[in-house]
Design an enzyme around this catalytic site. Structure first.
Site: not given
Ligand code: PBG
Length: 307
Positions: A179, A189, A201, A217, A232, A258, A297
Site C-alpha cells: 500500500k 478521507r 503516512k 512487503e 493499492k 477513491s 466503487y
C-alpha cells in the site's frame, strides 16, 4: 473467442460506507454515486448488490467525532458501528462475504492509522496490539475476512495468531500488502472525515518510487499468514500488480481507489470521456496486469453492465 482476459462480476468486491443513524443516505461530494448509509438503508443496498451478483463487500465505518480518541478505543467495541453492522448484514444477506477494515484511522482524533507519541511519530508495535483486538471483535461479530489496511509491520502475524487462539481459524486475512502513501486516497478521507491532522503516512505506507520493497512487503505478509495479498492503488501501480502476481500463488487483489474513481466520474460529468468504456478498460487492465480480485466503487455499475 481468443480474448485472453475477461472481467466478470465474480472479480469484484464492493467497498461500502456505513454510518450511525436511521433513514440516512448521504452522497460523498468527491465520490458522486457513492454514499454513506445508515445501517437500515445499507442492508437494503446490500440486498440489491447481492442480487446483481456481487459476492463480497468491504465495509468502512464513518465514526462521529465524539467517538474518536487518541488511541481509537471505539475500534474494538463489541457493540461498535462495524460490529453491529456485520451482525445485521449476516442476518439479512447471509450469502454476501463481509470483509472488514482493520485500521485505526477512522477512530482516531488525529486521523493516523496508529498510536502517535508526543513527537507525532506513529508507533508500530503498540498499534499492532490494538489491531489484533479490533480484528478479533470483527471476527466475533461474523466477518468472513479481516483486512488490515494500515501497513504496520507484523500486524498480519499478530492478527492471525489472535484469531487462531480464539478459534476463528476460518476467518481469512486480506492483507493490504503493498500500500503506497498515495494522494489518490483523498476522496476516501473526505468520505470518512479521516484525513490526518498532521504529518503524512509515509512512515508506514510505501514510497511511489519503490517496487522491490513491494515484493518484500508481500513476502512478509505471506509468511505471516495472509490469504490474499493486495496492491493499492491500482492504476498507477499496474507494474506492481504484475510483479506481485509473478511472485506468489496466492490470490492477488487490486484496490481501484477513491481518487481513481473520482477522476473518471469528474471527466465523465464534463462529457470528456465515455464513462462506461473507460471504467471497463481500466478494470480489465488491472486483471490483465495480474489481479484476481478488484475492490472498486464501480462494482455495482459494472455488475449491471455485465448482466
Ligand atoms: C486507511 C485506508 C485508506 C483507504 C482505505 N483504508 C486511506 C489511507 O490510507 O489514508 C483508501 C481507499 C480509497 O482511497 O479508496 N486505513
Amino acid at each position: 473467442m481468443v480474448r485472453e482476459t475477461n472481467l466478470t462480476v465474480d472479480d469484484l468486491i464492493y467497498p461500502m460506507f456505513v454510518m450511525s443513524g436511521e433513514g440516512q443516505k448521504v452522497e460523498i461530494p468527491s465520490m458522486p454515486g457513492c454514499y454513506r448509509y445508515s445501517l437500515d438503508l445499507l442492508l437494503k443496498e446490500i440486498a440489491e448488490v447481492s442480487q446483481v451478483g456481487i459476492n463480497a463487500i468491504a465495509l468502512f465505518p464513518v465514526i462521529p467525532e465524539h467517538q474518536k480518541d487518541e488511541t481509537g478505543t471505539e475500534s474494538y467495541n463489541p457493540e461498535g458501528l462495524v460490529q453491529t453492522a456485520v451482525k445485521a448484514i449476516k442476518k439479512a444477506v447471509p450469502e454476501i462475504i463481509i470483509i472488514t477494515d482493520v485500521a485505526l484511522d477512522p477512530f482516531t482524533t488525529h486521523g493516523h492509522d496508529g498510536l502517535v507519541d508526543e513527537n507525532g511519530s506513529v508507533l508500530n508495535d503498540p498499534t499492532v496490539e490494538i489491531l489484533a483486538k479490533m480484528a478479533l471483535s470483527q471476527a466475533h461479530a461474523g466477518a468472513d475476512f479481516v483486512a488490515p489496511s494500515d501497513m504496520m509491520d507484523g500486524r498480519v502475524g499478530a492478527i492471525r495468531q489472535a484469531l487462531d487462539n480464539q478459534g476463528y481459524i476460518n476467518v481469512g486475512i486480506l492483507a493490504y500488502s503493498a500500500k503506497y502513501a498515495s494522494a489518490y486516497y483523498g476522496p476516501f478521507r473526505d468520505a470518512l472525515d479521516s484525513a490526518p491532522k498532521f504529518g503524512d503516512k509515509k512512515t508506514y505506507q510505501m514510497d511511489a518510487g519503490n517496487s522491490k520493497e513491494a515484493l518484500k512487503e508481500v513476502e512478509l505478509d505471506i509468511a505471516e499468514g495472509a490469504d490474499i495479498v493486495m496492491v493499492k492503488p491500482a492504476l498507477a501501480y499496474l507494474d506492481i500488480i504484475h510483479q506481485v502476481k509473478q511472485n506468489t500463488n496466492l490470490p492477488v487483489a487490486a484496490y481501484n481507489v477513491s481518487g481513481e474513481y473520482a477522476m473518471i466520474k469528474a471527466a465523465a460529468a464534463n462529457g470528456w470521456i465515455d464513462e462506461k468504456k473507460v471504467i471497463l478498460e481500466s478494470l480489465i487492465s488491472m486483471k490483465r496486469a495480474g489481479a484476481d480480485l478488484i475492490l472498486t466503487y464501480f462494482a455495482k455499475e459494472v455488475a449491471l453492465m455485465l448482466m
